[in-house]
Write an enzyme that holds these catalytic residues in place. Structure first.
Site, PDB file in Angstrom:
ATOM      1  N   HIS A 120      17.948 -10.941 -19.363  1.00 59.43           N
ATOM      2  CA  HIS A 120      18.756 -11.272 -18.184  1.00 59.43           C
ATOM      3  C   HIS A 120      18.068 -10.865 -16.885  1.00 59.43           C
ATOM      4  O   HIS A 120      17.268  -9.927 -16.853  1.00 59.43           O
ATOM      5  CB  HIS A 120      20.120 -10.578 -18.274  1.00 59.43           C
ATOM      6  CG  HIS A 120      20.010  -9.079 -18.373  1.00 59.43           C
ATOM      7  ND1 HIS A 120      19.752  -8.422 -19.556  1.00 59.43           N
ATOM      8  CD2 HIS A 120      20.097  -8.109 -17.421  1.00 59.43           C
ATOM      9  CE1 HIS A 120      19.700  -7.125 -19.343  1.00 59.43           C
ATOM     10  NE2 HIS A 120      19.901  -6.903 -18.042  1.00 59.43           N
ATOM     11  N   TYR A 183      11.896  -9.216  -6.959  1.00 64.83           N
ATOM     12  CA  TYR A 183      11.807  -9.568  -8.378  1.00 64.83           C
ATOM     13  C   TYR A 183      10.576  -8.939  -9.024  1.00 64.83           C
ATOM     14  O   TYR A 183      10.648  -8.344 -10.108  1.00 64.83           O
ATOM     15  CB  TYR A 183      11.771 -11.091  -8.499  1.00 64.83           C
ATOM     16  CG  TYR A 183      11.479 -11.635  -9.872  1.00 64.83           C
ATOM     17  CD1 TYR A 183      12.496 -11.776 -10.814  1.00 64.83           C
ATOM     18  CD2 TYR A 183      10.191 -12.052 -10.222  1.00 64.83           C
ATOM     19  CE1 TYR A 183      12.235 -12.294 -12.076  1.00 64.83           C
ATOM     20  CE2 TYR A 183       9.920 -12.570 -11.477  1.00 64.83           C
ATOM     21  CZ  TYR A 183      10.944 -12.690 -12.397  1.00 64.83           C
ATOM     22  OH  TYR A 183      10.677 -13.205 -13.644  1.00 64.83           O
ATOM     23  N   ALA A 185       8.909  -6.324  -8.123  1.00 63.51           N
ATOM     24  CA  ALA A 185       9.052  -4.868  -8.228  1.00 63.51           C
ATOM     25  C   ALA A 185       9.789  -4.483  -9.509  1.00 63.51           C
ATOM     26  O   ALA A 185       9.404  -3.526 -10.196  1.00 63.51           O
ATOM     27  CB  ALA A 185       9.792  -4.332  -7.008  1.00 63.51           C
ATOM     28  N   ILE A 218       8.179 -21.337 -15.809  1.00 62.74           N
ATOM     29  CA  ILE A 218       8.901 -22.010 -16.886  1.00 62.74           C
ATOM     30  C   ILE A 218       9.964 -22.925 -16.278  1.00 62.74           C
ATOM     31  O   ILE A 218      10.574 -22.591 -15.253  1.00 62.74           O
ATOM     32  CB  ILE A 218       9.567 -20.984 -17.823  1.00 62.74           C
ATOM     33  CG1 ILE A 218       8.570 -19.897 -18.249  1.00 62.74           C
ATOM     34  CG2 ILE A 218      10.162 -21.686 -19.041  1.00 62.74           C
ATOM     35  CD1 ILE A 218       7.383 -20.395 -19.028  1.00 62.74           C
TER      36      ILE A 218
END
Length: 293
Positions: A120, A183, A185, A218
């Protein structure tokens, strides 16, 4: 040259010997049959596809994400595909108490745990860093601290089963990319925590594997919405990516790279030609489209 050969030839021999010694058996879907698996972030994207693959392999599934209605649909599909069982629990990973609750549910519903797949992420932006420290802190709660909390809660069951922890990370956790500062980090933090934990497991003879999955771009809905018109490289398919993650976890691999050649080449450049890699990365973005966002 003679001295160099005397060094390189034995070194190459050691590398080859280690490679053959550490080679794993081939993946077989039956490895996951009957296994008890948690998949987080499973209402869409890579997590959803992992749930479907595991269902086809006959696993017992407990999936989690924020949205109840989406999870119900994924559970129904998993049962159609042949899951030994499939159940869900919805909630936000911003609260580490919920992360711990998911593991307790697995103990009650599945009777144990063989594989914990941590996938997640919290929502963030794809743009220049805006200086919002509060956002970084909030994202760390979801993308990092909840992973730690779930791992700690799951350790007793995983020790009992000799199970596996699979951590879905990113190239942004190995190399600095623009427009993903908060993100990135959180992903670097995952690498540090789980790589160190793997070392401690080895020292303590703890039979739990940790697989860190290093992914490129992706074609998940969220990634395409955020960056498809800015990133110039083609995205890889989430279905194949999900299967490679599962294979790596089942084979207890140290790291999974998807796509392999692109990721490994980038990591090689990072270690030997970092400035060149930075330059090549900066060329992969359409800044005009970024400014339009």
């Amino acid at each position: 040259m003679g001295r160099l050969q005397k060094i390189l030839i034995p070194f190459a021999g050691l590398v080859l010997a280690f490679w053959f010694y550490s080679a794993r058996e081939d993946f077989k879907p039956e490895m996951l049959k009957g296994k008890r698996v948690i998949v987080t972030g499973a209402s869409s994207g890579i997590g959803e596809q992992m749930a479907y693959h595991l269902a086809q392999m006959g696993s017992h599934l407990l999936i989690t994400a924020r949205t109840e209605a989406k999870l119900q649909k994924v559970v129904a599909r998993c049962l159609e595909l042949g899951a030994a069982s499939a159940q869900h629990v919805s909630g936000s990973m911003e609260d580490t108490a919920f992360a711990e609750h998911v593991v307790k549910e697995a103990e009650e519903l599945l009777g144990g745990l063989d594989m914990l797949i941590l996938n997640h992420i919290g929502s963030s932006y794809f743009h220049y860093f805006d200086g919002d420290v509060g956002h970084v802190r909030k994202l760390l709660e979801t993308n990092f601290l909840s992973y730690v909390a779930m791992t700690v809660s799951a350790l007793p069951m995983l020790k009992e089963s000799g199970g596996s922890i699979v951590v879905v990370s990113s190239m942004a956790g190995k190399v600095g990319f623009p427009f993903t500062v908060p993100y990135s980090a959180t992903k670097f933090a995952l690498d540090g925590f789980f790589s160190s934990l793997r070392q401690e497991f080895a020292l303590q003879n703890t039979n739990i594997s940790i697989t860190l999955c290093i992914l490129g771009f992706i074609n998940t809905d969220s990634a395409m919405k955020a960056a498809a018109d800015v990133v110039l490289i083609p995205p890889a398919p989430k279905e194949e990516c999900a299967l490679e993650i599962i294979k790596g976890g089942a084979l207890r691999q140290r790291e999974v790279y998807y796509k392999y050649a692109t990721i490994k080449f980038s990591l090689l450049l990072r270690d030997w030609a970092a400035d060149l890699l930075d330059y090549l990365i900066r060329r992969e973005y359409n800044l005009e489209n970024l400014e339009k966002k």
